[in-house]
Design a protein around this motif. Structure first.
Motif, PDB file in Angstrom:
ATOM      1  N   SER A 343       0.808  -1.187  -0.019  1.00  0.00           N
ATOM      2  CA  SER A 343       0.147   0.045   0.004  1.00  0.00           C
ATOM      3  C   SER A 343       0.872   1.140  -0.155  1.00  0.00           C
ATOM      4  CB  SER A 343      -0.890  -0.182   1.252  1.00  0.00           C
ATOM      5  OG  SER A 343      -1.695   1.148   1.158  1.00  0.00           O
ATOM      6  N   PHE A 344       0.676   2.132  -0.917  1.00  0.00           N
ATOM      7  CA  PHE A 344       1.182   3.453  -0.985  1.00  0.00           C
ATOM      8  C   PHE A 344       0.507   4.524  -0.097  1.00  0.00           C
ATOM      9  CE2 PHE A 344       2.873   2.194  -5.258  1.00  0.00           C
ATOM     10  CZ  PHE A 344       3.947   1.659  -4.846  1.00  0.00           C
ATOM     11  N   GLU A 345       1.037   5.126   0.698  1.00  0.00           N
ATOM     12  CA  GLU A 345       0.547   6.401   1.305  1.00  0.00           C
ATOM     13  C   GLU A 345       1.167   7.526   0.985  1.00  0.00           C
ATOM     14  OE1 GLU A 345      -2.286   5.627   2.949  1.00  0.00           O
ATOM     15  OE2 GLU A 345      -1.873   3.563   2.542  1.00  0.00           O
ATOM     16  N   ALA A 360       6.083   9.662  13.120  1.00  0.00           N
ATOM     17  CA  ALA A 360       5.119   8.731  13.453  1.00  0.00           C
ATOM     18  C   ALA A 360       4.797   7.561  12.641  1.00  0.00           C
ATOM     19  CB  ALA A 360       3.930   9.933  13.348  1.00  0.00           C
ATOM     20  N   CYS A 361       5.194   8.000  11.175  1.00  0.00           N
ATOM     21  CA  CYS A 361       5.186   6.545  10.354  1.00  0.00           C
ATOM     22  C   CYS A 361       5.605   5.604  10.696  1.00  0.00           C
ATOM     23  CB  CYS A 361       5.795   7.078   9.006  1.00  0.00           C
ATOM     24  SG  CYS A 361       4.778   8.499   8.032  1.00  0.00           S
ATOM     25  N   ASN A 362       7.082   5.602  11.198  1.00  0.00           N
ATOM     26  CA  ASN A 362       7.939   4.627  11.505  1.00  0.00           C
ATOM     27  C   ASN A 362       7.274   3.840  12.859  1.00  0.00           C
ATOM     28  OD1 ASN A 362       9.780   4.103   9.655  1.00  0.00           O
ATOM     29  ND2 ASN A 362      10.980   5.967  10.379  1.00  0.00           N
ATOM     30  N   ARG A 363       6.724   4.776  13.878  1.00  0.00           N
ATOM     31  CA  ARG A 363       6.578   4.553  15.167  1.00  0.00           C
ATOM     32  C   ARG A 363       5.079   3.570  14.956  1.00  0.00           C
ATOM     33  NH1 ARG A 363       2.765   7.074  17.682  1.00  0.00           N
ATOM     34  NH2 ARG A 363       3.289   9.191  16.821  1.00  0.00           N
ATOM     35  N   ILE A 364       4.418   4.174  14.241  1.00  0.00           N
ATOM     36  CA  ILE A 364       3.036   3.390  14.060  1.00  0.00           C
ATOM     37  C   ILE A 364       3.140   2.058  13.207  1.00  0.00           C
ATOM     38  CG2 ILE A 364       0.450   3.628  12.961  1.00  0.00           C
ATOM     39  CD1 ILE A 364       0.921   6.811  13.299  1.00  0.00           C
ATOM     40  N   ALA A 365       3.839   2.190  12.329  1.00  0.00           N
ATOM     41  CA  ALA A 365       4.208   0.902  11.530  1.00  0.00           C
ATOM     42  C   ALA A 365       4.782  -0.021  12.286  1.00  0.00           C
ATOM     43  CB  ALA A 365       5.253   0.963  10.274  1.00  0.00           C
ATOM     44  N   ALA A 366       5.700   0.299  13.344  1.00  0.00           N
ATOM     45  CA  ALA A 366       6.301  -0.744  14.360  1.00  0.00           C
ATOM     46  C   ALA A 366       5.277  -1.170  15.219  1.00  0.00           C
ATOM     47  CB  ALA A 366       7.339  -0.268  14.960  1.00  0.00           C
ATOM     48  N   LYS A 367       4.126  -0.431  15.737  1.00  0.00           N
ATOM     49  CA  LYS A 367       2.990  -0.693  16.699  1.00  0.00           C
ATOM     50  C   LYS A 367       2.183  -1.865  16.124  1.00  0.00           C
ATOM     51  CE  LYS A 367      -0.568   1.595  18.686  1.00  0.00           C
ATOM     52  NZ  LYS A 367      -1.254   2.750  19.119  1.00  0.00           N
ATOM     53  N   GLY A 369       2.636  -3.606  13.226  1.00  0.00           N
ATOM     54  CA  GLY A 369       3.494  -4.742  12.970  1.00  0.00           C
ATOM     55  C   GLY A 369       3.641  -4.743  11.249  1.00  0.00           C
ATOM     56  N   LEU A 370       3.869  -3.594  10.693  1.00  0.00           N
ATOM     57  CA  LEU A 370       3.850  -3.658   9.276  1.00  0.00           C
ATOM     58  C   LEU A 370       5.545  -3.318   8.817  1.00  0.00           C
ATOM     59  CD1 LEU A 370       0.563  -2.147   7.996  1.00  0.00           C
ATOM     60  CD2 LEU A 370       1.501  -4.324   7.847  1.00  0.00           C
ATOM     61  N   THR A 371       6.088  -3.734   7.851  1.00  0.00           N
ATOM     62  CA  THR A 371       7.433  -3.436   7.220  1.00  0.00           C
ATOM     63  C   THR A 371       6.998  -2.144   6.376  1.00  0.00           C
ATOM     64  OG1 THR A 371       8.103  -5.456   7.490  1.00  0.00           O
ATOM     65  CG2 THR A 371       9.137  -4.064   5.775  1.00  0.00           C
ATOM     66  N   LEU A 372       7.691  -1.048   6.438  1.00  0.00           N
ATOM     67  CA  LEU A 372       7.926  -0.006   5.490  1.00  0.00           C
ATOM     68  C   LEU A 372       8.778   0.578   5.056  1.00  0.00           C
ATOM     69  CD1 LEU A 372       8.849   3.076   6.797  1.00  0.00           C
ATOM     70  CD2 LEU A 372       6.365   2.996   7.770  1.00  0.00           C
ATOM     71  N   ARG A 373       8.730   1.096   3.691  1.00  0.00           N
ATOM     72  CA  ARG A 373       9.963   1.885   3.223  1.00  0.00           C
ATOM     73  C   ARG A 373       9.518   3.266   3.020  1.00  0.00           C
ATOM     74  NH1 ARG A 373      11.861  -2.099   4.590  1.00  0.00           N
ATOM     75  NH2 ARG A 373      12.853  -3.577   3.312  1.00  0.00           N
ATOM     76  N   ASN A 382       6.030  16.224   1.835  1.00  0.00           N
ATOM     77  CA  ASN A 382       5.238  15.253   1.244  1.00  0.00           C
ATOM     78  C   ASN A 382       5.994  13.707   1.508  1.00  0.00           C
ATOM     79  OD1 ASN A 382       4.349  14.164  -2.176  1.00  0.00           O
ATOM     80  ND2 ASN A 382       3.365  13.646  -0.342  1.00  0.00           N
ATOM     81  N   ILE A 383       5.209  12.865   1.979  1.00  0.00           N
ATOM     82  CA  ILE A 383       6.070  11.710   2.563  1.00  0.00           C
ATOM     83  C   ILE A 383       5.339  10.397   1.799  1.00  0.00           C
ATOM     84  CG2 ILE A 383       6.487   9.967   4.354  1.00  0.00           C
ATOM     85  CD1 ILE A 383       6.575  12.181   6.335  1.00  0.00           C
ATOM     86  N   HIS A 384       6.149   9.570   1.101  1.00  0.00           N
ATOM     87  CA  HIS A 384       5.424   8.445   0.480  1.00  0.00           C
ATOM     88  C   HIS A 384       6.206   7.255   1.264  1.00  0.00           C
ATOM     89  CE1 HIS A 384       4.564  10.679  -2.988  1.00  0.00           C
ATOM     90  NE2 HIS A 384       5.617  10.567  -3.660  1.00  0.00           N
ATOM     91  N   ILE A 385       5.068   6.563   1.841  1.00  0.00           N
ATOM     92  CA  ILE A 385       5.339   5.206   2.747  1.00  0.00           C
ATOM     93  C   ILE A 385       4.789   4.150   1.787  1.00  0.00           C
ATOM     94  CG2 ILE A 385       4.961   4.179   4.908  1.00  0.00           C
ATOM     95  CD1 ILE A 385       3.461   7.209   5.159  1.00  0.00           C
TER      96      ILE A 385
END
Ligand SMILES: Cc1cc2nc3c(=O)[nH]c(=O)nc-3n(C[C@H](O)[C@H](O)[C@H](O)COP(=O)(O)OP(=O)(O)OC[C@H]3O[C@@H](n4cnc5c(N)ncnc54)[C@H](O)[C@@H]3O)c2cc1C
Length: 467
Positions: A343-345, A360-367, A369-373, A382-385
């Motif tokens: 999923s692209f955000e 916040a992106c990194n903290r919430i993904a860890a919480k 349980g999702l891997t992100l780039r 503008n952040i692309h996750i």
């Protein structure tokens, strides 16, 4: 969502009479291409009933009039590189592709404009401007495949928006077919104009819901005399992203400020099989500067080097431009190798809040349980996750993604941010749009849509539902 009539054999015959026998088809194997965009999740795909490829604006107008008469939905499509399912025909009906609108009509370096049809690829626009000694400033990372009409329809951003703004800032005027099938020219080749509503700015970014753009007059600028790309490498995300604020407050005016987190740098390195500097630990900030003279270039380079070093950079290098931009632009393909479903955000926040948003992106993904780039047009906030489904079962993926989005968007909206900086809402983010947008603002948008497209035939089910 409203019900539409089917495309009958009789209507297909009529469409063929408008655009030519071979330019209207319903062969299932050919329709597949038009059932999706670049969103990497097949659950969003919807097959059209028929695809038409008109060759003139008059033909587009004819097809739109027919769609109104028969109450058939019609979806404009550029190159299909969108990441919000804006060009996906969610109610079936007609997909109207602009791929035959591929002519550059005029390049006028003296008056600093060019006229192009909607289906010209963005990099062809850039090349034609350059061949005339000029510069077209729009620069989405998909420039080698997307169409200029798609850029207007989505108000595409990209790398140079920090200095030059998004696509809407590069356009004088355009020709379009209204949802009722009339041909109109919106905007003007003027530097100022207060003669009524600014309709061209309403249509740009409306994702094909308010008109079908067929031709545009674009602004040209002089080619910058000198351009340099610097690569500043940082030990952590927070320090890297904070450099944006330091740079802007120091009065440096970069053309591009792009961020790539270390995991993305490593994905790209593996994908391209090319060694990238400090890839073992470094988070990248690519900074492009333009200068009027060699002396100006030297001064700006030294100032940037000093600034980045003073604010925690491990190294600041003059980058191999071709290599570093190839790496930046390869991130979508590189991360797709790691997880076919993603999923692209595309969140956007005020530029000074970008370090908090990245955290916040990194903290919430860890919480959850999702891997992100993470990559970012950092200079624009503008952040692309990219979130990976990996081998998660579908229900678990949906649950974790829902939790991630819910919490992230709460945080982003509290910062004064929005759902999408450049990819748009399309079909994919429609529910989030409903959930996070001021109801009065949404009501104004619905009234505009109803007024301009009373039969609701143009690109239904996108941005918001009307009923
Ligand atoms: C690898 C990659 C990198 C990307 N990088 C960027 C980036 O840096 N910046 C950025 O903003 N986006 C980026 N995108 C997203 C995408 O390329 C842009 O949104 C682009 O503007 C879409 O153009 P398109 O011609 O492919 O439009 P499509 O995907 O075909 O359509 C997009 C939307 O515009 C509408 N539309 C298309 N053409 C017309 C027309 N002529 N008239 C009316 N409506 C129309 C469609 O109905 C749809 O709602 C990227 C995508 C990929 C895959």
């Amino acid at each position: 969502m409203q019900q539409y009539n089917p495309v009958t054999p009789k209507i297909l015959t009529e469409l063929k009479a408008i655009v030519g026998e071979k330019y209207a088809f319903d062969d299932p194997d050919k329709l597949e291409t038009y059932s999706r965009d670049e969103t990497p999740d097949s659950k969003y795909a919807h097959q059209p009933e028929v695809v038409v490829l008109p060759g003139t604006t008059e033909e587009v107008a004819h097809v739109v009039k027919l769609a109104n008469r028969e109450r058939i939905s019609i979806v404009p499509r550029g190159a299909g590189t969108g990441l919000a399912c804006g060009a996906v025909p969610v109610t079936g009906g007609i997909v109207l592709s602009l791929e035959r609108f591929d002519r550059i009509i005029e390049v006028n370096p003296e008056a600093m404009y060019m006229v192009v049809q909607a289906g010209v690829r963005t990099d062809e626009v850039q090349k034609a401007a350059k061949a005339a000694g000029m510069f077209y400033a729009g620069d989405p990372c998909s420039g080698d495949s997307c169409f200029i009409g798609g850029n207007l329809a989505t108000n595409a951003g990209g790398n140079r928006a920090v200095k030059y703004g998004t696509t809407r800032h590069q356009v004088y005027e355009f020709e379009m077919v209204t949802p009722l099938g009339d041909i109109v020219h919106l905007g003007s080749r003027l530097n100022k104009n207060t003669s009524g509503y600014c309709l061209e700015q309403l249509v740009m970014g409306s994702e094909g819901t308010l008109g079908i753009i067929t031709q545009a007059t674009l602004k040209l600028k002089p080619l910058p005399a000198h351009v340099i790309d610097l690569l500043a490498v940082f030990p952590d995300v927070a320090t890297a992203i904070a450099i944006v604020g330091h740079m802007l407050r120091a009065g440096l005016t970069p053309t591009c400020v792009e961020f790539m987190d270390n995991a993305t740098v490593q994905s790209v390195e593996r994908f391209l099989q090319e060694k990238l500097p400090n890839s073992d630990i470094g988070h990248y900030v690519i900074i492009q500067m333009e200068a009027e003279s060699e002396e100006d270039l030297e001064n700006k380079t030294v100032a940037l080097d000093d600034l980045c070093s003073a604010h925690g950079a491990i190294s600041v290098l003059v980058a191999d431009s071709q290599k570093i931009w190839k790496a930046r632009k390869a991130f979508t393909e590189a991360t797709r190798v790691e997880s076919a479903v993603q999923s692209f955000e595309d969140v956007v926040v005020p530029v000074n809040r970008i370090p908090e948003a990245a955290e916040a992106c990194n903290r919430i993904a860890a919480k959850v349980g999702l891997t992100l780039r993470m990559v970012s047009h950092a200079g624009d906030g503008n952040i692309h996750i990219t979130l990976f489904r990996g081998d998660l079962p579908e229900t678990e993926w949906d649950r974790r993604l829902g939790s991630f989005q819910e919490e992230l968007y709460e945080v982003v909206y509290r910062m004064g941010g929005r759902l999408s900086g450049e990819h748009g809402i399309g079909y994919k983010r429609k529910d989030l749009m409903q959930r996070f947008t001021d109801p009065v603002e949404l009501d104004m948008m619905r009234r505009i849509k109803n007024a301009l497209d009373p039969n609701l035939i143009l690109n239904p089910g996108k941005i918001f539902d009307v009923e």
